[in-house]
Design an enzyme around this catalytic site. Structure first.
Site, PDB file in Angstrom:
ATOM      1  N   ASP A 103       0.864  -1.173   0.000  1.00 40.69           N
ATOM      2  CA  ASP A 103       0.000   0.000   0.000  1.00 40.69           C
ATOM      3  C   ASP A 103       0.909   1.234   0.000  1.00 40.69           C
ATOM      4  OD1 ASP A 103      -2.436   1.575   0.447  1.00 40.69           O
ATOM      5  OD2 ASP A 103      -1.677   1.804   2.487  1.00 40.69           O
ATOM      6  N   ASP A 146      -0.277   5.201   0.910  1.00 41.49           N
ATOM      7  CA  ASP A 146      -0.583   6.157   1.980  1.00 41.49           C
ATOM      8  C   ASP A 146      -0.748   5.422   3.308  1.00 41.49           C
ATOM      9  OD1 ASP A 146      -1.888   8.968   0.523  1.00 41.49           O
ATOM     10  OD2 ASP A 146      -1.607   7.168  -0.682  1.00 41.49           O
ATOM     11  N   ASP A 173      -1.650  -1.097   5.916  1.00 38.27           N
ATOM     12  CA  ASP A 173      -1.889  -0.494   7.228  1.00 38.27           C
ATOM     13  C   ASP A 173      -3.358  -0.490   7.629  1.00 38.27           C
ATOM     14  OD1 ASP A 173      -2.258   1.553   5.075  1.00 38.27           O
ATOM     15  OD2 ASP A 173      -2.842   2.806   6.773  1.00 38.27           O
TER      16      ASP A 173
END
Length: 227
Positions: free
Chosen positions: A11, A13, A175
């Protein structure tokens, strides 16, 4: 504990880059265009993760639940956000600790790496170039490249196909619950980081393969699986 894989997917961001200050600035500028009060940065943190349209809807409603409404985001609000974010994108973005060290270590193992993000391509590619991350990622899948985005597994499966590996031989590092769901649906292994943007939830609630404190720590757990 260690795992052997043939590719590593990330990922963007909240995983590689802390882009919250840029997103917060763009959201508040959009709200000001519509005579709305600014939101606190922590509120915007909770609203990030399911693409620009859902961020705009959540910010306008000041509610996480707005993303569950099937109605489209207002076009004028989307245009406003995109205009402001084009200016803010990358201005304050920072690497999370251990990111470059970890990416260098994974590359040294001979493992191909990809970025899979819900951020639109018009923002993703300039951000990767600006932060000099592009050199690590021969494959980048942005939120508008395919018909479906995370938590759908399509982007993960597509990236694995580009590398010629089975998703079962890939690791996804993210995240959020959306990263977790996408990885599990694609049958990838999944590591989660505790510092990113997870809609106010704790990633420790999720049954992932490991919670890692940073990318450098993740790299130490990864080995290269030979065909």
């Amino acid at each position: 504990m260690s795992i052997d894989v043939r590719a590593v997917l990330f990922d963007l961001d909240g995983t590689l880059l802390d882009t919250l200050p840029d997103l917060h600035a763009a959201v508040c500028a959009m709200l000001a265009d519509f005579g709305r009060p600014a939101l606190a940065e922590d509120a915007v943190r909770r609203y990030v993760g399911r693409g620009v349209a859902n961020l705009v809807k959540r910010a306008l409603a000041d509610s996480l639940a707005a993303a569950d409404d099937d109605s489209p985001a207002p076009v004028d609000a989307l245009d406003s956000f995109r205009r402001h974010y084009a200016r803010e994108n990358g201005r304050r973005a920072q690497f999370f600790p251990g990111v470059r060290e970890g990416l260098e270590a994974i590359r040294a193992k001979g493992l191909p790496m990809a970025v899979i993000t819900n951020k639109p391509e018009v923002f993703t590619l300039p951000l990767l170039e600006m932060t000099r991350l592009a050199e690590f990622f021969p494959v980048v899948v942005s939120g508008d490249d395919l018909p479906r985005r995370k938590p759908d597994p399509m982007a993960l499966a597509w990236a694995c196909g580009r590398f010629g590996v089975s998703p079962a031989d890939a690791l996804f590092i993210g995240d959020s619950v959306n990263d977790f769901l996408a990885a599990r649906a694609a049958c990838c292994r999944v590591f989660l980081l505790p510092y990113g943007y997870n809609e106010g939830r704790d990633v420790r609630e999720l049954d992932c393969d490991a919670i890692v404190p940073d990318i450098a720590s993740a790299a130490r757990l990864i080995g290269r699986r030979t065909p």
